[in-house]
Design a protein around this motif. Structure first.
Motif, PDB file in Angstrom:
ATOM      1  N   VAL A  48     -22.713  40.289 -30.086  1.00 40.05           N
ATOM      2  CA  VAL A  48     -22.839  41.470 -29.228  1.00 40.05           C
ATOM      3  C   VAL A  48     -23.731  41.101 -28.041  1.00 40.05           C
ATOM      4  O   VAL A  48     -24.848  40.621 -28.227  1.00 40.05           O
ATOM      5  N   ASP A  49     -23.237  41.315 -26.840  1.00 38.30           N
ATOM      6  CA  ASP A  49     -23.975  40.973 -25.621  1.00 38.30           C
ATOM      7  C   ASP A  49     -24.367  42.250 -24.894  1.00 38.30           C
ATOM      8  O   ASP A  49     -23.599  42.789 -24.099  1.00 38.30           O
ATOM      9  N   LEU A  50     -25.574  42.758 -25.190  1.00 39.88           N
ATOM     10  CA  LEU A  50     -26.104  43.892 -24.429  1.00 39.88           C
ATOM     11  C   LEU A  50     -26.911  43.348 -23.254  1.00 39.88           C
ATOM     12  O   LEU A  50     -27.596  42.329 -23.385  1.00 39.88           O
ATOM     13  N   ASP A  51     -26.825  44.018 -22.120  1.00 36.12           N
ATOM     14  CA  ASP A  51     -27.513  43.560 -20.914  1.00 36.12           C
ATOM     15  C   ASP A  51     -28.431  44.643 -20.372  1.00 36.12           C
ATOM     16  O   ASP A  51     -27.969  45.709 -19.950  1.00 36.12           O
ATOM     17  N   ALA A  52     -29.727  44.348 -20.380  1.00 33.21           N
ATOM     18  CA  ALA A  52     -30.705  45.222 -19.744  1.00 33.21           C
ATOM     19  C   ALA A  52     -30.820  44.839 -18.273  1.00 33.21           C
ATOM     20  O   ALA A  52     -30.841  43.655 -17.941  1.00 33.21           O
ATOM     21  N   SER A  53     -30.895  45.840 -17.399  1.00 30.26           N
ATOM     22  CA  SER A  53     -30.986  45.579 -15.956  1.00 30.26           C
ATOM     23  C   SER A  53     -31.939  46.582 -15.318  1.00 30.26           C
ATOM     24  O   SER A  53     -32.183  47.659 -15.862  1.00 30.26           O
ATOM     25  N   CYS A  54     -32.450  46.211 -14.152  1.00 33.70           N
ATOM     26  CA  CYS A  54     -33.413  47.042 -13.429  1.00 33.70           C
ATOM     27  C   CYS A  54     -32.999  47.137 -11.966  1.00 33.70           C
ATOM     28  O   CYS A  54     -32.719  46.113 -11.335  1.00 33.70           O
ATOM     29  N   ALA A  55     -32.945  48.353 -11.439  1.00 36.14           N
ATOM     30  CA  ALA A  55     -32.570  48.570 -10.035  1.00 36.14           C
ATOM     31  C   ALA A  55     -33.762  49.148  -9.276  1.00 36.14           C
ATOM     32  O   ALA A  55     -34.394  50.104  -9.735  1.00 36.14           O
ATOM     33  N   LEU A  56     -34.062  48.552  -8.135  1.00 28.77           N
ATOM     34  CA  LEU A  56     -35.162  49.010  -7.286  1.00 28.77           C
ATOM     35  C   LEU A  56     -34.599  49.759  -6.080  1.00 28.77           C
ATOM     36  O   LEU A  56     -33.627  49.311  -5.460  1.00 28.77           O
ATOM     37  N   TYR A  57     -35.230  50.892  -5.754  1.00 26.93           N
ATOM     38  CA  TYR A  57     -34.763  51.733  -4.649  1.00 26.93           C
ATOM     39  C   TYR A  57     -35.917  52.096  -3.725  1.00 26.93           C
ATOM     40  O   TYR A  57     -37.068  52.229  -4.164  1.00 26.93           O
ATOM     41  N   SER A  58     -35.575  52.316  -2.473  1.00 28.26           N
ATOM     42  CA  SER A  58     -36.555  52.782  -1.489  1.00 28.26           C
ATOM     43  C   SER A  58     -36.732  54.293  -1.605  1.00 28.26           C
ATOM     44  O   SER A  58     -36.025  54.968  -2.365  1.00 28.26           O
ATOM     45  N   ALA A  59     -37.674  54.834  -0.804  1.00 29.71           N
ATOM     46  CA  ALA A  59     -37.952  56.268  -0.838  1.00 29.71           C
ATOM     47  C   ALA A  59     -36.732  57.096  -0.460  1.00 29.71           C
ATOM     48  O   ALA A  59     -36.545  58.212  -0.955  1.00 29.71           O
ATOM     49  N   ASP A  60     -35.870  56.551   0.414  1.00 33.33           N
ATOM     50  CA  ASP A  60     -34.663  57.287   0.808  1.00 33.33           C
ATOM     51  C   ASP A  60     -33.465  56.922  -0.075  1.00 33.33           C
ATOM     52  O   ASP A  60     -32.315  57.111   0.305  1.00 33.33           O
ATOM     53  N   SER A 111     -42.365  49.587  -0.138  1.00 33.43           N
ATOM     54  CA  SER A 111     -41.149  50.355   0.157  1.00 33.43           C
ATOM     55  C   SER A 111     -40.442  50.844  -1.107  1.00 33.43           C
ATOM     56  O   SER A 111     -39.615  51.758  -1.043  1.00 33.43           O
ATOM     57  N   THR A 112     -40.779  50.264  -2.258  1.00 38.57           N
ATOM     58  CA  THR A 112     -40.088  50.620  -3.503  1.00 38.57           C
ATOM     59  C   THR A 112     -40.651  51.907  -4.081  1.00 38.57           C
ATOM     60  O   THR A 112     -41.851  52.005  -4.346  1.00 38.57           O
ATOM     61  N   ASN A 113     -39.772  52.899  -4.262  1.00 44.35           N
ATOM     62  CA  ASN A 113     -40.193  54.200  -4.786  1.00 44.35           C
ATOM     63  C   ASN A 113     -39.573  54.544  -6.129  1.00 44.35           C
ATOM     64  O   ASN A 113     -40.024  55.466  -6.796  1.00 44.35           O
ATOM     65  N   TYR A 172     -40.873  56.534 -10.931  1.00 50.75           N
ATOM     66  CA  TYR A 172     -40.781  56.982  -9.540  1.00 50.75           C
ATOM     67  C   TYR A 172     -42.173  57.282  -8.999  1.00 50.75           C
ATOM     68  O   TYR A 172     -43.088  57.627  -9.743  1.00 50.75           O
ATOM     69  N   LYS A 173     -42.315  57.113  -7.680  1.00 55.25           N
ATOM     70  CA  LYS A 173     -43.618  57.264  -7.036  1.00 55.25           C
ATOM     71  C   LYS A 173     -43.688  58.589  -6.294  1.00 55.25           C
ATOM     72  O   LYS A 173     -42.797  58.912  -5.504  1.00 55.25           O
TER      73      LYS A 173
END
Length: 204
Positions: A48-60, A111-113, A172-173
């Motif tokens: 079983v191949d589970l994949d954890a991932s993380c996405a970074l977003y700006s304030a907008d 810039s990351t919010n 979130y910030k």
């Protein structure tokens, strides 16, 4: 700090002594599927191949970067992925995380919010068919768990069966302070790109 948040709960990451939480980990622990042969007897293990991932977003809410098995470190090294586990535990639950993503909030770009975490079943194996699969989001390092503040049992939790992707939670910030939203919701997406798009549209 609250411990083991329920879905939809939000907390501030300021600790009781007034200090700010700096380092968090998202750890995933899961097992391979027991294959059944003649007369229901075991005929080996299905990886079983589970994949954890993380996405970074700006304030907008513009996507800045995705950290996943093909991009193990953010440009500023604030977010790091331990690497791709393609099988899960083959000999029962060893209690250890198969994949861990670490975040050092002090290194994140100004810039990351938003810092969003998602999980995908790479081969499309149903969460409900996996013998055990748990997520914990905690303060500390991969070798030192200080305080767990969200846990999900996706192998047995109501609502996860029939799905192959989910949104774990979003940091979130607000006014310079980091907070956490425990989401823990399955999505109808089939792969990482679609799950990140769902986060962008629904969870920021």
């Amino acid at each position: 700090m609250a411990i083991n948040l329920e879905k939809g709960q939000r907390i501030s990451l300021e600790k009781s002594n007034g200090s700010k939480l700096q380092n968090i980990c998202v750890g995933i622990n899961w097992g391979a599927i027991e294959k059944k042969g003649l007369f229901g007897l075991s005929s080996g293990k299905e990886a079983v191949d589970l994949d954890a991932s993380c996405a970074l977003y700006s304030a907008d809410k513009q996507l800045e970067e995705v950290i996943y098995f093909g991009n193990l470190k953010s440009k500023n090294a604030a977010v790091k992925h331990s690497g791709d586990d393609l099988t899960g535990d083959l000999d029962g639950d060893d209690g250890l995380d198969n994949e861990v993503i670490t975040v050092d909030f002090s290194k994140l770009s100004d810039s990351t919010n938003y810092v969003a975490f998602v999980l995908n079943s790479f081969r499309g194996q149903d969460f409900g068919k996996i013998p055990f699969a748990s997520i914990r989001i905690y303060e500390g390092t991969p070798t030192q768990v200080n305080e767990v503040f969200a846990k999900y049992d996706i192998a047995h939790g109501a609502g996860f069966a029939g799905h192959v992707s989910m949104v774990m939670g979003v940091f979130y910030k607000r006014n310079g302070e980091w907070k956490f939203n425990a989401i823990g919701e399955p999505t109808k997406d089939r792969e990482l790109k679609g799950t990140v798009a769902t986060v962008t549209q629904q969870y920021l």
